[in-house]
Design an enzyme around this catalytic site. Structure first.
Site, PDB file in Angstrom:
ATOM      1  N   ASP A  40       0.837  -1.204   0.000  1.00  0.00           N
ATOM      2  CA  ASP A  40       0.000   0.000   0.000  1.00  0.00           C
ATOM      3  C   ASP A  40       0.875   1.259   0.000  1.00  0.00           C
ATOM      4  O   ASP A  40       0.358   2.375  -0.077  1.00  0.00           O
ATOM      5  CB  ASP A  40      -1.001  -0.003   1.161  1.00  0.00           C
ATOM      6  CG  ASP A  40      -0.348  -0.008   2.520  1.00  0.00           C
ATOM      7  OD1 ASP A  40       0.887  -0.160   2.591  1.00  0.00           O
ATOM      8  OD2 ASP A  40      -1.072   0.137   3.527  1.00  0.00           O
ATOM      9  N   SER A  41       2.207   1.071   0.011  1.00  0.00           N
ATOM     10  CA  SER A  41       3.126   2.180  -0.257  1.00  0.00           C
ATOM     11  C   SER A  41       2.800   2.828  -1.600  1.00  0.00           C
ATOM     12  O   SER A  41       3.228   3.956  -1.860  1.00  0.00           O
ATOM     13  CB  SER A  41       4.575   1.686  -0.249  1.00  0.00           C
ATOM     14  OG  SER A  41       4.749   0.598  -1.137  1.00  0.00           O
ATOM     15  N   ASP A  52      -0.985  -6.226   0.005  1.00  0.00           N
ATOM     16  CA  ASP A  52      -1.324  -5.634   1.305  1.00  0.00           C
ATOM     17  C   ASP A  52      -2.820  -5.455   1.494  1.00  0.00           C
ATOM     18  O   ASP A  52      -3.519  -4.984   0.585  1.00  0.00           O
ATOM     19  CB  ASP A  52      -0.724  -4.217   1.410  1.00  0.00           C
ATOM     20  CG  ASP A  52       0.673  -4.200   2.004  1.00  0.00           C
ATOM     21  OD1 ASP A  52       1.169  -5.254   2.412  1.00  0.00           O
ATOM     22  OD2 ASP A  52       1.255  -3.091   2.055  1.00  0.00           O
ATOM     23  N   LYS A 105      -0.964  -9.689   3.076  1.00  0.00           N
ATOM     24  CA  LYS A 105      -0.162  -9.106   4.157  1.00  0.00           C
ATOM     25  C   LYS A 105      -0.998  -8.130   4.963  1.00  0.00           C
ATOM     26  O   LYS A 105      -1.790  -7.371   4.406  1.00  0.00           O
ATOM     27  CB  LYS A 105       1.066  -8.387   3.574  1.00  0.00           C
ATOM     28  CG  LYS A 105       1.956  -7.738   4.655  1.00  0.00           C
ATOM     29  CD  LYS A 105       3.360  -7.475   4.186  1.00  0.00           C
ATOM     30  CE  LYS A 105       3.628  -6.104   3.647  1.00  0.00           C
ATOM     31  NZ  LYS A 105       3.106  -4.964   4.412  1.00  0.00           N
ATOM     32  N   GLU A 107      -0.875  -5.392   8.533  1.00  0.00           N
ATOM     33  CA  GLU A 107      -0.075  -4.635   9.502  1.00  0.00           C
ATOM     34  C   GLU A 107      -0.702  -4.681  10.868  1.00  0.00           C
ATOM     35  O   GLU A 107      -1.861  -4.301  11.034  1.00  0.00           O
ATOM     36  CB  GLU A 107      -0.076  -3.139   9.117  1.00  0.00           C
ATOM     37  CG  GLU A 107       1.045  -2.712   8.252  1.00  0.00           C
ATOM     38  CD  GLU A 107       1.000  -1.213   7.975  1.00  0.00           C
ATOM     39  OE1 GLU A 107       0.610  -0.402   8.839  1.00  0.00           O
ATOM     40  OE2 GLU A 107       1.379  -0.856   6.851  1.00  0.00           O
ATOM     41  N   GLU A 152       9.695  -4.044   9.834  1.00  0.00           N
ATOM     42  CA  GLU A 152      10.068  -2.751   9.236  1.00  0.00           C
ATOM     43  C   GLU A 152      10.678  -1.834  10.292  1.00  0.00           C
ATOM     44  O   GLU A 152      10.074  -1.582  11.347  1.00  0.00           O
ATOM     45  CB  GLU A 152       8.821  -2.098   8.618  1.00  0.00           C
ATOM     46  CG  GLU A 152       9.099  -0.689   8.070  1.00  0.00           C
ATOM     47  CD  GLU A 152       8.048  -0.176   7.099  1.00  0.00           C
ATOM     48  OE1 GLU A 152       7.085  -0.908   6.778  1.00  0.00           O
ATOM     49  OE2 GLU A 152       8.213   0.976   6.646  1.00  0.00           O
TER      50      GLU A 152
HETATM   51  O1  KIV Z   1       3.637  -1.078   1.481  1.00  0.00           O
HETATM   52  C1  KIV Z   1       4.790  -1.525   1.393  1.00  0.00           C
HETATM   53  O2  KIV Z   1       5.539  -1.260   0.449  1.00  0.00           O
HETATM   54  C2  KIV Z   1       5.278  -2.405   2.463  1.00  0.00           C
HETATM   55  C3  KIV Z   1       6.711  -2.841   2.432  1.00  0.00           C
HETATM   56  C4  KIV Z   1       7.641  -1.690   2.594  1.00  0.00           C
HETATM   57  C5  KIV Z   1       7.023  -3.916   3.381  1.00  0.00           C
HETATM   58  O3  KIV Z   1       4.516  -2.742   3.337  1.00  0.00           O
HETATM   59 NA    NA Z   2       2.483  -1.743   3.282  1.00  0.00          NA
END
Ligand code: KIV
Ligand code: NA
Length: 265
Positions: free
Chosen positions: A45-46, A84, A113, A115, A182
């Site tokens: 989600d970056s 994510d 994934k 968080e 992270e």
């Molecule tokens: O959103 C993302 O890119 C991430 C990674 C940096 C692990 O969660």
């Molecule tokens: Na992320």
């Protein structure tokens, strides 16, 4: 070539082979990274910051993760695809199950994934029971930036370190297949990597993890002005994106990335 599964990654850990991961948001890069030997493509989600220009990942929606996941899925062949769950998509186990179903059925995700710490244990258990390989994410939680007040390293004092240690154990016991750590001190990340049987992928977490992940645009030097302290611009001295990615793959495999200079704590 045989496609990578979570079992492949677990076997790599058992053999002491480092796992190579990068974020990826589209089919073009998926093809390139897959052919360069990247094991795990993460639709992070970056993308809310990197592609959309938001200040945080909070605005990103499940719909958008589905769109980018499906794009990456069309470009990959060998690499495992993790997507994510964005902000609030795992607010309840029911919501997480629905969101994960969309990521897998429409977004091509092979791993989901999420968080967060102990409060997600029940969600991780429910997802695993339904056949969803889960990647947990501990340490710095960018979706919580508004509560944290900034992007800072976590686990630097003993109380915080002990919490991350405990949460890592809880995630493994709940059935997580992978863990991303992270921005935590290298000593803590190394200790957690050795103590868990599931692979631990680090970002800003030192060279002692079972694998490494970076934000693609950071390692291609496309974040001018403010590159993260733990990243490296692999385009420096190289003539193409293909060469830069190949150099990253080699540097993770041989343990030369991250170096001491890329390990702030
Ligand atoms: O959103 C993302 O890119 C991430 C990674 C940096 C692990 O969660
Ligand atoms: Na992320």
């Amino acid at each position: 070539v045989a496609p990578v599964s979570v079992a492949t990654l677990a076997a790599m850990k058992a053999r002491g082979e480092r796992i190579v991961s990068l974020t990826c948001y589209d089919a073009c890069f998926a093809r390139l990274l897959d052919r360069a030997g990247v094991d795990l493509l993460l639709v992070g989600d970056s993308l809310g910051m990197v592609l959309q220009g938001h200040a945080t990942t909070v605005p990103v929606t499940v719909e958008q993760m589905v769109y980018h996941g499906a794009s990456v899925a069309r470009g990959r062949e060998r690499a495992l695809l993790a997507v994510d769950l964005p902000f609030m998509a795992a607010a309840t186990p029911e919501r997480a199950l629905d969101s994960a179903a969309r990521l897998m059925q429409e977004g091509g995700a092979q791993v989901v994934k999420l968080e967060g710490g102990e409060w997600l244990a029940e969600t991780v258990r429910r997802l695993s029971e339904q056949g969803v390989p889960v990647c947990a994410h501990l340490g710095l939680l960018p979706q919580s930036v508004n509560r944290l007040g900034g992007y800072r390293f976590q686990g630097r004092d003993e109380t915080s370190a002990e919490r991350i240690r405990r949460e890592a154990r809880v995630m493994e016991e709940a059935g997580a297949s992978l863990l991303v750590l992270e921005c935590v001190p290298a000593a803590l990340a190394g200790e957690i990597s050795r103590s868990l049987s599931i692979p631990v992928i680090g970002i800003g977490a030192g060279a002692g993890c079972d694998g490494q992940v970076l934000v693609l645009h950071d390692m291609l030097g496309l974040n001018p002005g403010r590159p993260p302290s733990f990243s490296r611009d692999f385009m420096q001295g190289r003539g193409s994106i293909g060469e830069a990615v190949a150099a990253y793959v080699a540097a993770v495999r041989d343990g030369s990335f991250p170096a001491a200079a890329e390990t702030p704590y």
